[in-house]
Enzyme design. Sequence first.
Site, PDB file in Angstrom:
ATOM      1  N   LEU A 444      15.625  -8.424   1.407  1.00  0.00           N
ATOM      2  CA  LEU A 444      16.371  -9.298   0.502  1.00  0.00           C
ATOM      3  C   LEU A 444      17.530  -8.570  -0.172  1.00  0.00           C
ATOM      4  O   LEU A 444      18.268  -9.179  -0.962  1.00  0.00           O
ATOM      5  CB  LEU A 444      15.428  -9.860  -0.570  1.00  0.00           C
ATOM      6  CG  LEU A 444      14.296 -10.762  -0.074  1.00  0.00           C
ATOM      7  CD1 LEU A 444      13.420 -11.207  -1.236  1.00  0.00           C
ATOM      8  CD2 LEU A 444      14.845 -11.972   0.674  1.00  0.00           C
ATOM      9  N   SER A 445      17.702  -7.299   0.119  1.00  0.00           N
ATOM     10  CA  SER A 445      18.774  -6.537  -0.523  1.00  0.00           C
ATOM     11  C   SER A 445      20.166  -7.057  -0.183  1.00  0.00           C
ATOM     12  O   SER A 445      21.013  -7.165  -1.082  1.00  0.00           O
ATOM     13  CB  SER A 445      18.651  -5.056  -0.154  1.00  0.00           C
ATOM     14  OG  SER A 445      17.486  -4.496  -0.713  1.00  0.00           O
ATOM     15  N   LYS A 494      11.612   6.495   2.993  1.00  0.00           N
ATOM     16  CA  LYS A 494      11.768   6.920   1.605  1.00  0.00           C
ATOM     17  C   LYS A 494      11.434   8.398   1.393  1.00  0.00           C
ATOM     18  O   LYS A 494      12.031   9.051   0.529  1.00  0.00           O
ATOM     19  CB  LYS A 494      10.913   6.052   0.682  1.00  0.00           C
ATOM     20  CG  LYS A 494      11.443   4.634   0.517  1.00  0.00           C
ATOM     21  CD  LYS A 494      10.677   3.881  -0.561  1.00  0.00           C
ATOM     22  CE  LYS A 494      11.254   2.488  -0.766  1.00  0.00           C
ATOM     23  NZ  LYS A 494      10.591   1.782  -1.892  1.00  0.00           N
ATOM     24  N   ASP A 530      12.972   2.697  -8.031  1.00  0.00           N
ATOM     25  CA  ASP A 530      11.750   1.891  -7.971  1.00  0.00           C
ATOM     26  C   ASP A 530      10.988   1.973  -9.291  1.00  0.00           C
ATOM     27  O   ASP A 530      10.490   0.969  -9.804  1.00  0.00           O
ATOM     28  CB  ASP A 530      10.851   2.373  -6.830  1.00  0.00           C
ATOM     29  CG  ASP A 530      11.299   1.860  -5.472  1.00  0.00           C
ATOM     30  OD1 ASP A 530      11.963   0.818  -5.420  1.00  0.00           O
ATOM     31  OD2 ASP A 530      10.984   2.518  -4.463  1.00  0.00           O
ATOM     32  N   GLY A 553      -3.942   1.984  -5.304  1.00  0.00           N
ATOM     33  CA  GLY A 553      -3.155   2.523  -4.203  1.00  0.00           C
ATOM     34  C   GLY A 553      -2.735   3.949  -4.479  1.00  0.00           C
ATOM     35  O   GLY A 553      -2.683   4.401  -5.630  1.00  0.00           O
ATOM     36  N   GLY A 555      -0.023   5.468  -2.353  1.00  0.00           N
ATOM     37  CA  GLY A 555       1.140   5.720  -1.516  1.00  0.00           C
ATOM     38  C   GLY A 555       2.392   5.983  -2.335  1.00  0.00           C
ATOM     39  O   GLY A 555       2.346   6.260  -3.537  1.00  0.00           O
ATOM     40  N   LYS A 581      -7.203  10.881  -1.190  1.00  0.00           N
ATOM     41  CA  LYS A 581      -5.762  10.703  -1.383  1.00  0.00           C
ATOM     42  C   LYS A 581      -5.452  10.348  -2.830  1.00  0.00           C
ATOM     43  O   LYS A 581      -4.474  10.843  -3.421  1.00  0.00           O
ATOM     44  CB  LYS A 581      -5.246   9.615  -0.444  1.00  0.00           C
ATOM     45  CG  LYS A 581      -3.737   9.499  -0.384  1.00  0.00           C
ATOM     46  CD  LYS A 581      -3.319   8.489   0.688  1.00  0.00           C
ATOM     47  CE  LYS A 581      -1.794   8.376   0.750  1.00  0.00           C
ATOM     48  NZ  LYS A 581      -1.370   7.371   1.771  1.00  0.00           N
ATOM     49  N   LEU A 638       3.018  -5.556  -6.908  1.00  0.00           N
ATOM     50  CA  LEU A 638       4.297  -5.153  -6.326  1.00  0.00           C
ATOM     51  C   LEU A 638       4.648  -5.955  -5.078  1.00  0.00           C
ATOM     52  O   LEU A 638       5.805  -5.960  -4.652  1.00  0.00           O
ATOM     53  CB  LEU A 638       4.282  -3.658  -5.986  1.00  0.00           C
ATOM     54  CG  LEU A 638       4.792  -2.721  -7.092  1.00  0.00           C
ATOM     55  CD1 LEU A 638       3.883  -2.784  -8.321  1.00  0.00           C
ATOM     56  CD2 LEU A 638       4.879  -1.286  -6.590  1.00  0.00           C
TER      57      LEU A 638
END
Length: 697
Positions: A444-445, A494, A530, A553, A555, A581, A638
């Site tokens: 959508l950018s 990223k 972000d 999460g 990540g 993690k 998110l």
Amino acid sequence: MAEAAVPAAPSGGGAGFPNVVLVGSRASGKSRASRKLAEAVGWTRISTDELLEARLGPIPAFVERSGWERFREEERRVLADVTGERLIVDCGGGVVENPGSISRLRQLGTVYWIRAPAAVLRERLSRPKHRDSRPTLTGIAPAEEAALMLERRTPLYREAAESDVWTTASDGTAEEEAFETLLRAHFGPRLALTVAGAAVADLRAGLDRAIAESGPLDLIEVRLDILERPAPADLRVVLGDLPGPLLARLIATVRRRDEGGSFSGSEDDRVGLLAEAARLGAGYCDLEFEADRESGGAHARRIRSAAPAVRLVASVHDLNGVPAGFETLPDRMAPMRPALTKVAVRTAGRADVERVHSLIRAQASRETPIVGIAMGDAGTALRVTAGSAGAALSTYAPPEGLPAVAPGQLTAGAIRSRHCRWGRRLHALVPVYGVVGSPIGQSLSPPMHEAAFRRLGIEAAYLPFAVPPAELEDFLMAARLGGVGGLNVTIPHKQAVLPHLDSLDDDARRIGAVNTIIPMNGGLGGANTDWAGAVRALEEAVALPGRRATVLGAGGSARAVLHGLAHSGAEAVVISRNDRKAATLADEMGVAHAPAAALERIEGDILINTTPVGMAPDHDGCPAPAAAIAAHEIVFDLVFHPERTPLLRKAAGIGKRTVPGLRMLILQAAAAFERWTGRPAPVQVMADAARKARDAR
């Protein structure tokens, strides 16, 4: 580019290239550019407006009689009737408003949006030629009407077009701008397809392959030095039955060993082969500058005496690096009176590639065209984009299946593939911004940033760049060379982008990921917005200092959120299905960690989902149990598609305040926009554009 370097309309190429389809506003330069392009490449031009006039009579009279709705229906029928290959289809400005027209345009071929700045369009439309040629849609003057139509149609043009073609001139040179850009965009970089083989049969087979694969403006280099024992009789077998237009596109090369070739005979025999190729009709002969200098110019005179019309390519090849006096080479080669100068040097890194790029730019306006090649892996990006810097040919490249003959050489197909994905989009007459990812089609950018640029009157392009991981480094080099205005970075780049940037801000370094690239001091700097988008979205719902957040999460998105929470004075605990993690992330970010089983009993102020659970088409997935949702005051997801995820619906159903991921997406985009432009972002405009684009999909 000098016409002598590349024939205007050669035969034998163009098969396999899709049709060209042009959309854009009135007065953008479409019609003249389409005529010029059709003439240059020998394709058939079709104007939908001309077809309509043949069918309906003058368009103003038909619209006055039957109305615009009926006209659009007739336009849709005309578009449906267009079929064929090697077409250049020039469409009316409003064709994108027809239901289903965008999919039809894409079926016809590659769609290009011919654009011009609003002020330039206004000036062009003030002239009688445009003012009186079409009825208005609104009853107001064409120049004012154009601004309204452009605002309405821009999202439709963006949806339809694969690439933008900008024209900025207010005078009669606009179509020349569009023509040159279309040539480069559609037919790819102008290449010299290199063919080689130890046996005559192999060389001829490679030549046939190159002819079939070449574009209408490509040249073809025949490496005669690769033959096992080349003799004049071999040349007659390879070249003897070719038609004149194809011979005019051939470069005969017999390269010396000290410049990377394979010829082991005498200089007399070597130059004799070049002279024979010229006599047989080869349009070009490649002659090394140093060899001709050593002969006192006798080599060039011998070749020209065999065929006075032959064009010389004066060449330098240095496989050891960038030589001393590199920048003066074109001037030193000038006494050879070449039609083309070629400088190919081995490059070890970015600085060497930039020197080659600078040489191309410096020579672009000179009488003798130049080909600048940065050999080696570092120079791959320049092989794709050199034409945009002003090179006569972007590079030399073998057809698919044929061997490379120089370090770092890619096949013609690989060059064109990179060009189609990102090379042609980097070249524009206005600043270029974009989003880099793989895949990228659902981002959508573009609609958000395009809307922001329009609202603030900034003439710029914001484009999607589909860049697979293997091409990321090359793309970033091309972005540097092209002077990109700014970039967003999305999955999967990223973190992968970090080692390819020249600097990182403190936020990006702490988070370990970049979502925004900012040009600075000739390099590319990495930033992360972000975290700012997440914090701003949360702060619209609650004051963060002292709040306790549960983050689901482990990540990259979780890292950005944790950084933002710490920056805002909130506390956090990390929970993930992958306990190891999550524990590692918590340790790195200086926050608490809890095992996945604790989610049933954990309490806090804010529950934040950074996982993809619940993203469409997973319409039922929810990352948290009912107990966890009930134990938090605010729930932030998110995931932005759908806007009301299963998690947010469940939270709202029991009276919790919710924060949608789309809001974070909008606010991080606004933060990036402000970093690039130094101006406040029109957040509501960006939000409206994002929702409209999302709902249209």
